[in-house]
Design an enzyme around this catalytic site. Structure first.
Site, mmCIF file in Angstrom:
data_model
loop_
_atom_site.group_PDB
_atom_site.id
_atom_site.type_symbol
_atom_site.label_atom_id
_atom_site.label_comp_id
_atom_site.label_asym_id
_atom_site.label_seq_id
_atom_site.Cartn_x
_atom_site.Cartn_y
_atom_site.Cartn_z
ATOM 1 N N SER A 1 3.391 7.927 -6.398
ATOM 2 C CA SER A 1 2.183 7.553 -5.661
ATOM 3 C C SER A 1 0.965 8.264 -6.229
ATOM 4 C CB SER A 1 2.337 7.904 -4.180
ATOM 5 O OG SER A 1 3.363 7.163 -3.577
ATOM 6 N N ARG B 1 -4.965 13.736 -1.802
ATOM 7 C CA ARG B 1 -4.033 13.778 -0.676
ATOM 8 C C ARG B 1 -4.497 12.852 0.446
ATOM 9 N NH1 ARG B 1 1.095 14.756 -0.179
ATOM 10 N NH2 ARG B 1 0.766 16.365 -1.759
ATOM 11 N N HIS C 1 -3.709 9.386 -0.637
ATOM 12 C CA HIS C 1 -2.259 9.199 -0.505
ATOM 13 C C HIS C 1 -1.874 8.918 0.947
ATOM 14 C CE1 HIS C 1 1.919 10.840 0.022
ATOM 15 N NE2 HIS C 1 2.115 10.066 -1.024
#
Length: 211
Positions: free
Chosen positions: A13, A36, A39
């Site tokens: 990812s 992050r 994500h």
């Protein structure tokens, strides 16, 4: 801890995010935090139109405060629910969310405030020197800034990324113009997944020995 398969999926990812985002203006400490969030939300706007903004001392202050066992004060339980619980356990950080305290409703009514505002007021001791994480309630973020102006608290870091239509944009804009160490973003987007992702990313930087 993740399983090997889980880590492989996360790594893939992150590689997809890197390839799709291409060049960006974030530095080596900011980018892991932005990545992050992407994500966690699959939303590339956080690197573009709804860009993350960082006070110059935000990341170092946040990492050092977490390392030293500061409290983490949140506006809603959803932020805590999405955090990796091993991190605060390992570093001795108390997770505090007062929004569900039954006594808040009455005190909020008397003070003419929202429950989110009062939840920050009653956490004054923990906010001072702590990390404040606001993912949903702009009024909570505005209240923390007012407490700072009153000289009641000096948080190590304020993560202010509330989602919504009423006061969300304005509260984040105000935060970005203060001297409070902050991580925030431009626009209406935000929420618990973003707020918790920022804290999880800070812990990862801490474990990597970056400050």
């Amino acid at each position: 801890m993740q399983t090997r398969k889980g880590q492989e999926i996360e790594d893939e990812s992150m590689q997809i995010i890197e390839s799709e985002i291409g060049s960006h203006t974030f530095n080596e400490m900011e980018w892991p935090i932005v990545r992050r969030i992407i994500h966690s939300t699959a939303d590339f706007d956080f690197a573009r139109e709804n860009k993350l903004l960082f006070h110059k001392d935000a990341i170092s202050n946040g990492i050092n405060a977490l390392k030293n066992g500061c409290s983490i004060v949140t506006d809603v339980n959803g932020v805590i629910g999405l955090m990796n619980k091993q991190n605060p356990k390992d570093f001795g950080n108390n997770l505090i969310c007062n929004i569900s305290d039954p006594s808040l409703m009455e005190s909020a009514k008397k003070a003419g405030k929202t429950r989110a505002q009062m939840s920050m007021r009653v956490a004054e001791k923990e906010i001072d020197g702590g990390v404040v994480v606001v993912g949903n309630a702009p009024t909570a973020l505005l209240e923390v800034m007012e407490m700072v102006r009153e000289g009641l608290v000096k948080p190590a870091l304020v993560v202010g990324i509330p989602v919504g239509f009423v006061s969300a944009v304005e509260s984040k804009d105000e935060l970005s113009k203060t001297d409070i160490p902050f991580i925030t973003n431009i626009g209406r987007k935000g929420g618990s997944p973003c707020a918790s992702a920022i804290i999880n990313a800070l812990y990862k930087l801490l474990r990597q020995g970056i400050n």
